[in-house]
Design an enzyme around this catalytic site. Structure first.
Site, PDB file in Angstrom:
ATOM      1  N   ASP A 182      66.885  50.701  26.163  1.00 35.58           N
ATOM      2  CA  ASP A 182      65.226  50.818  26.369  1.00 35.58           C
ATOM      3  C   ASP A 182      65.221  49.889  27.546  1.00 35.58           C
ATOM      4  OD1 ASP A 182      62.356  50.136  25.418  1.00 35.58           O
ATOM      5  OD2 ASP A 182      63.404  51.337  23.655  1.00 35.58           O
ATOM      6  N   HIS A 238      58.678  46.352  25.772  1.00 41.40           N
ATOM      7  CA  HIS A 238      59.029  47.513  24.753  1.00 41.40           C
ATOM      8  C   HIS A 238      60.384  47.311  24.103  1.00 41.40           C
ATOM      9  CE1 HIS A 238      60.075  51.828  23.520  1.00 41.40           C
ATOM     10  NE2 HIS A 238      58.629  51.887  23.305  1.00 41.40           N
ATOM     11  N   SER A 395      58.253  54.951  18.765  1.00 38.33           N
ATOM     12  CA  SER A 395      59.168  54.068  19.306  1.00 38.33           C
ATOM     13  C   SER A 395      59.890  52.942  18.098  1.00 38.33           C
ATOM     14  CB  SER A 395      58.680  53.160  20.336  1.00 38.33           C
ATOM     15  OG  SER A 395      58.549  54.092  21.581  1.00 38.33           O
TER      16      SER A 395
END
Length: 947
Positions: A182, A238, A395
Site C-alpha cells: 500500500d 491510506h 480498502s
C-alpha cells in the site's frame, strides 16, 4: 470517492480524532461516484520469454541469430533486465506454478509508444506476451463517524464479523505476517510500531547482509522510490489505515485492535513520494511472497482489463509461494470486473454497511468472493503517533479478511493458501435475503465474513475449478462458434463422495450442449479433469450484441452430503472483427478496414498467421485516396498514433450459410463526407467481403473484395485504393525483402537470408494494379520514411506511383512493408466499383505463385459475376430437389454447372436455345453455380440443391 493515482487525497472535510471523542464538527459530504481506472506507466514495457527459450533470465546475445535482440537494438529499447531477479524457481511438479524468471523489463525511448513496442516484441516470436506496466489508485472513501449509530466501542465491525469470540479460539501468532502492499506506514504509531515485522537479518548498516538484493530492508521496502524507507508519503495515510484494520496491536490499552490480533504486518510502500517514482504494486507482491508473508493485502485496483503479467505475479504469490492474496473489490456501484481483485487466486472482498446490506457505492460482480464491513471503519490514522479515524470503502473491508486469514493460518497450519481461502468463503453468513442485498444475490460473494465460523467449522466441503482450457483458444468467440471446455476440479477441504460439476450459461447467447461432469469421490486436495468428455458450448448464430460478455456458472455439488457451491467465468463474444481460419492462412478482418488487428497497438484480433506460426503482420489496413489529398484510412500516421477515418456501418461477421466459399465474411464501413472535414476525407462507402476455402490448391490464400460507392456529388477521378501491409516474417523481422511479380500483380515479402515463409498481396480485379515497396528503416530524405510515421503525403505517394517502387531490402533485407493497390480512372456520384485482392502465405516462392494462380482462377470462375449483356434467362425451380428447367435465348448456348468451390461438374450444349433441362440429382445437397454463355453475353446464377 475513488482516489487519484500516485497520491491519496482526502476529498471530504476530514479531521483526525481521538478514539474517545467524535466531535460533532466531523461531517462528510456525499462521495462522488467515479470508476477507478488503471493507467499505463510510460516509458516501460514488460515481456515474458517463451518457456522454450535457451536463455531464460537474459535476452539472447547474438543479434545475427536473435530476432528479439535485433528488435531491441533497432527500436533503441534499453536497460533490459530480469523483472524479478531474486524470485524463487518453481518446482516442475507444482501444478499451476509460474516461472517469473522468464519475465524481463525494459526502458523505451521517449518517442516510442508502449503499444508499438509491445507489438514489435510479439512479432519476434520469442515472447509469450509483451505488455505495459500499469498504475492503480487506492480505494478510499471518507465517512462521517456520526453516521454510524451501531458502533460498539468504536469498532462495531468486530462484532459483526464475530471477531471477539473468534479470538477465544485463535489470536494469531507473531510468526504469521500480513503483507500490506500500500502507501507506506507510520513506523512510530502507538498501535502499529510493535506489530511491524522487521528483518533482523539485515540491520541498517549499508550492507545487504541477507543477500536478498535489498540493502537495509529492515522495516520493509519502498518499491515506488526504490529505497528502504516504507514510511508513508505526507499526503497519504491510506497504508496506515489499512494496516490498522488488519494488524493494530491488541491489549495495549491504546486505540484499537486489528482483526489479526497477534499477527504482524510488513509495510511495503508502492506509491511514490518523488517525481521520479512509479507505482510498484506488483513488484511488492513478489517481494512479500518471497519474504515470508502468508497473507498479502491489496486495497487498490481499477477497471480496464486483464493483464497476463499481473496474473502471473498473483499466481506466483498464491501458488508458488503459498500466500493468501486478498483484494478490495472496488467502490464503483456497477457490475464489472475489477483488478487485481478479479484475477484468479484472489479473495475479492466487497463492502457492507453496518446493517450487513451492500454499501451503496460497492462494486458487485460474479467475481466477488465475499463481503465485509466497509462503512464507518475506525482505524489508525497516522498524522500523529496516537490518532484514529473512521473511514470507509472496500480498502478497509479487505484487510478485515486479511486479518481473519492470518488467524486461520495460525489455527490450521497444514492448510495451504487455497484451503484457507476456501474455508473463509464457505463459512460466511448468507445475507442475500436482506432488503438491500436481494437484487445482488450471487454478485456480493458467498456472504458476510464470519471469523468464528471459519475457525470452528472444520467439516466444510469445498471444491474448485482450478484450471480451464477452451478449444479453440481465442480471446473472443464469434457468432456460430462451438467451444470445447476442459476443466480440472480440485477438492480443497473435507472429502466428497459424489461430486458433480454442471456448467450453465447465464447468457442467452451461449447454449450448453454438454454440461455435466460426474467427478465422483475426491479426497482432500485430489484433482480430476473431464478431458475424455469436455463440456460443449455453442455461441448463437444471430442476435449477439457486439463485444458481449457471457457468464458461465459452474455448480459444484455433492448430493449425498448437501454440499453446493457456485463458481463463475466470463467469456467474450461477437468481437468487432472476424477470423477466417478454415485453411492454412488465418486472417483477421476488422469492422473498420484493418487487417490482423483492430488498429495500431491493439490486441483486438488474432492477427495473420500461416500454419500456426506467430503473427506475420504487424499492421495492415485499407487506404483510399484521390490525387487532391483526400485520404481515408485507419493505419498509422505521423503523429505517433493512427488515423480513425473509417467507421463501421455493419460490423464484420462470418456468414452462417456461405454461398461461394467454405467461409465468407461481410461488413460495411465508410468515411465522412468531404464537406464535413474541410476536404480531407474521400466520401465513400465500402462493402467488404472475404472468402476462404478448405481444399487444395486454395488453402494458401484469402480473397478480400471491396465494393466502393461514391457518396459525394463529385466524380472521383482518379480514385486510388490499396492495402498497406507491414509484414514481419519468422526469423528476423527486420530482415525482410519486398518484391513484385508483375505477371501476377503480386507483391510479396520474404527473408532473403533464410527464406522459410513468403507472404504477400495480389491484385485480382478492378482498376490498374500498383505497388510501392517501403524500407521502414530508410534514412532521412527518402521519399517515404516510416521512422517518423506515415504521413498523408507519403500514403498518397504510395498509391499514385504505379509500379515504380517494386522492391525494398533486396540482398541483405530490412524492416520492409508494402502497399499493393489499384487505380480506378473515375467513379461517378452514386456509382460503385469492385476491387479485389488475395492475401497469401506459402513456404516457398513457387508455392506462393501457385497460390496466386489458383486465387486468380477461383476469383474469375466463382466470385466474379459480370454479364457483358443482360441475357433473357429463366431458371426454375430454385431451390430444386434435382430437376432444373432453363429457358435460354435463341442461338447456341453452353451451360456449365460448378460446385461452390469452382469445380466443373457438368457441361451441357444447347444448339438452338429454348428450353433445356439439367439434372442435379447425382450431386449432394448444397449451392451450385450455373454459368450460361452465348455469343450475346454470359451470366451466372446460383442454385440451391435441396435433399
Amino acid at each position: 470517492m475513488l482516489l487519484p493515482l500516485h497520491r491519496l487525497f482526502i476529498c471530504c472535510l476530514f479531521t483526525a480524532i481521538s478514539l474517545s471523542l467524535f466531535p460533532a464538527a466531523l461531517h462528510g459530504q456525499s462521495p462522488v461516484l467515479t470508476t477507478a481506472v488503471k493507467t499505463i506507466i510510460p516509458g516501460r514495457v514488460v515481456f515474458k520469454l517463451k518457456a522454450g527459450a535457451t536463455q531464460q533470465r537474459n535476452i539472447p546475445e547474438n543479434p545475427r541469430t536473435s530476432p528479439l535482440t535485433a528488435t531491441l537494438a533497432r527500436l533503441n529499447i534499453r536497460n533490459v533486465r530480469p523483472k524479478f531477479p531474486y524470485s524463487k524457481s518453481s518446482s516442475a511438479q507444482q501444478p499451476g506454478a509460474v516461472d517469473l524468471g522468464l519475465i524481463l523489463q525494459a526502458e523505451l525511448p521517449a518517442t516510442l509508444p508502449v503499444a508499438e513496442a509491445c507489438r514489435a516484441l510479439l512479432k519476434t516470436g520469442a515472447v509469450e506476451y509483451a505488455e505495459p506496466l500499469y498504475s492503480y489508485p487506492t480505494l478510499f472513501q471518507p465517512n462521517d463517524p456520526l453516521s454510524d449509530s451501531t458502533r460498539a466501542g468504536g469498532q462495531y465491525y468486530l462484532k459483526n464479523i464475530r471477531a471477539y469470540r473468534a479470538w477465544d479460539i485463535s489470536q494469531g501468532d507473531t510468526s504469521v505476517v500480513i503483507g500490506i502492499v500500500d502507501g507506506g506506514t507510520r513506523l512510530t504509531h502507538e498501535d502499529l510500531a510493535s506489530q511491524i515485522q522487521v528483518n533482523r537479518l539485515d540491520p541498517i548498516d549499508g550492507i545487504d547482509n541477507d543477500l536478498d538484493g535489498y540493502v537495509d530492508n529492515y522495516y520493509g521496502w519502498d518499491f515506488a522510490d526504490n529505497d528502504n524507507d516504507p514510511s508513508r508519503d505526507p499526503s497519504s495515510v491510506h497504508g496506515i489505515l489499512v494496516a490498522g484494520c488488519a494488524a493494530a496491536a491488541p491489549n495495549n490499552s491504546k486505540g484499537i485492535a486489528g482483526v489479526g490480533y497477534r499477527c504482524r504486518f510488513m509495510p511495503l510502500k508502492i506509491y511514490p513520494s518523488t517525481d521520479a517514482g512509479v507505482f510498484g504494486g506488483f513488484e511488492a507482491i513478489v517481494y512479500a511472497a518471497d519474504h515470508g508473508c502468508k497473507v498479502i493485502n491489496l486495497s487498490w485496483g481499477g477497471a480496464g482489463g486483464r493483464s497476463q503479467f499481473e496474473q502471473d505475479v498473483i499466481t506466483y504469490a498464491a501458488v508458488n509461494r503459498d500466500a493468501v492474496v486478498v483484494a478490495a473489490a472496488g467502490n464503483t456501484p456497477a457490475d464489472l470486473d475489477f483488478y487485481p481483485a478479479s484475477y484468479d487466486h484472489v479473495l475479492s472482498v466487497a463492502t457492507l454497511q453496518p446493517s450487513d446490506e451492500r454499501s451503496l457505492n460497492a462494486t458487485y460482480s460474479r467475481r466477488v468472493d465475499l463481503s465485509a464491513p466497509g462503512t464507518g471503519i475506525v482505524t489508525t490514522w497516522g498524522d500523529t503517533d496516537s490518532d484514529y479515524g473512521a473511514v470507509g470503502g472496500s480498502s478497509f473491508a479487505a484487510p478485515l479478511v486479511s486479518g481473519a486469514a492470518g488467524l486461520l493460518r495460525t489455527h490450521f497450519p497444514t492448510y495451504n493458501a487455497a484451503q484457507i481461502a476456501a474455508q473463509i468463503r464457505r463459512t460466511t453468513d448468507n445475507i442475500n435475503a436482506l432488503p438491500g442485498n436481494a437484487a445482488f444475490a450471487g454478485r456480493i460473494g458467498s456472504g458476510r465474513l464470519n471469523v468464528l465460523r471459519a475457525l470452528t467449522e472444520t467439516s466444510q466441503q469445498s471444491a474448485r475449478v482450478v484450471r480451464r482450457i477452451m478449444l479453440p483458444a481465442r480471446r473472443s468467440y464469434a457468432n456460430g462458434d462451438t467451444i470445447r471446455l476442459t476443466v480440472t476440479v480440485q477438492n480443497l477441504l473435507s472429502p466428497v463422495r459424489n461430486l458433480s460439476v454442471t456448467v450453465t450459461s447465464l447468457s442467452p447467447y451461449v447454449t450448453v450442449r454438454q454440461g455435466s461432469f460426474a467427478v465422483g469421490a475426491l479426497a482432500t486436495l485430489a484433482q480430476r479433469a473431464n478431458a475424455d468428455a469436455p463440456f460443449r458450448l455453442a455461441v448463437a448464430t444471430t442476435g449477439v450484441p457486439l463485444n458481449a460478455q457471457a457468464v458461465l456458472r459452474y455448480r459444484l455439488e455433492d448430493v449425498t452430503t448437501g454440499y453446493r457451491e457456485d463458481q463463475y467465468e466470463t467469456i467474450q463474444l461477437n468481437p468487432n472483427y472476424v477470423v477466417l481460419n478454415i485453411n492454412d492462412l488465418q486472417l483477421t478482418l476488422t469492422s473498420r478496414g484493418n487487417l490482423g488487428y483492430d488498429g495500431l497497438g491493439s490486441d483486438a484480433g488474432e492477427g495473420v498467421s500461416y500454419r500456426g506460426s506467430g503473427p506475420l503482420l504487424a499492421e495492415g489496413g485499407l487506404l483510399i485516396a484521390t490525387p487532391t489529398s483526400r485520404l481515408a484510412d485507419n493505419v498509422r500516421n505521423d503523429r505517433y498514433g493512427a488515423n480513425h477515418n473509417f467507421y463501421a456501418l455493419a460490423r464484420a461477421s462470418r456468414l452462417t450459410q456461405p454461398l461461394r466459399a467454405d467461409q465468407e465474411a461481410y461488413g460495411v464501413l465508410r468515411d465522412s463526407l468531404p464537406s464535413l472535414t474541410k476536404g480531407r476525407s474521400v466520401g465513400v462507402r465500402v462493402r467488404q467481403r472475404a472468402y476462404a476455402w478448405a481444399t487444395a490448391p486454395h488453402r494458401d490464400y484469402v480473397v478480400v473484395e471491396y465494393s466502393l460507392t461514391n457518396l459525394t456529388a463529385d466524380t472521383l477521378k482518379p480514385l486510388h485504393i490499396g492495402l498497406y501491409m507491414d509484414w514481419d516474417l519468422p526469423g528476423e523481422p527486420a530482415r525482410n525483402a519486398a518484391n513484385w511479380d508483375a505477371s501476377r500483380h503480386l507483391g510479396y515479402l520474404y527473408d532473403p537470408i533464410k527464406p522459410t515463409l513468403y507472404a504477400g498481396v495480389q491484385h485480382l480485379s478492378g482498376g490498374q494494379a500498383s505497388v510501392y515497396s517501403i524500407d521502414n528503416q530508410a534514412p532521412a530524405g527518402t521519399a517515404i520514411r516510416l521512422a517518423d510515421g506515415f504521413s498523408a503525403a507519403e500514403k498518397l505517394l504510395s498509391l499514385t506511383s504505379g509500379t515504380s517502387q517494386r522492391t525494398a531490402g533486396l540482398v541483405a533485407g530490412t524492416d520492409a512493408s508494402q502497399v499493393v493497390g489499384a487505380t480506378l480512372p473515375r467513379l461517378a456520384p452514386a456509382d460503385s466499383v469492385v476491387v479485389a485482392f488475395a492475401i497469401l502465405g506459402a513456404p516457398s516462392l513457387a508455392q506462393l505463385q501457385a497460390a496466386a494462380d489458383a486465387a486468380a482462377t477461383r476469383y474469375q470462375q466463382v466470385l466474379t459475376v459480370r454479364p457483358t449483356r443482360q441475357l433473357e434467362v429463366a431458371l426454375y425451380p430454385n431451390p430444386t430437389t434435382g430437376k432444373l428447367l432453363l429457358q435460354l435465348p435463341a442461338g447456341a448456348a453452353t451451360v456449365r454447372v460448378l460446385s461452390a468451390l469452382g469445380q466443373e461438374l457438368l457441361v451441357h450444349t444447347a444448339a438452338s436455345g429454348g428450353n433445356t433441362q439439367l439434372d442435379l440429382s447425382p450431386y449432394p445437397p448444397g449451392v451450385y453455380l450455373v454459368q450460361i454463355s452465348t455469343v450475346a453475353g454470359s451470366t451466372t446464377r446460383r442454385v440451391v440443391r435441396q435433399p
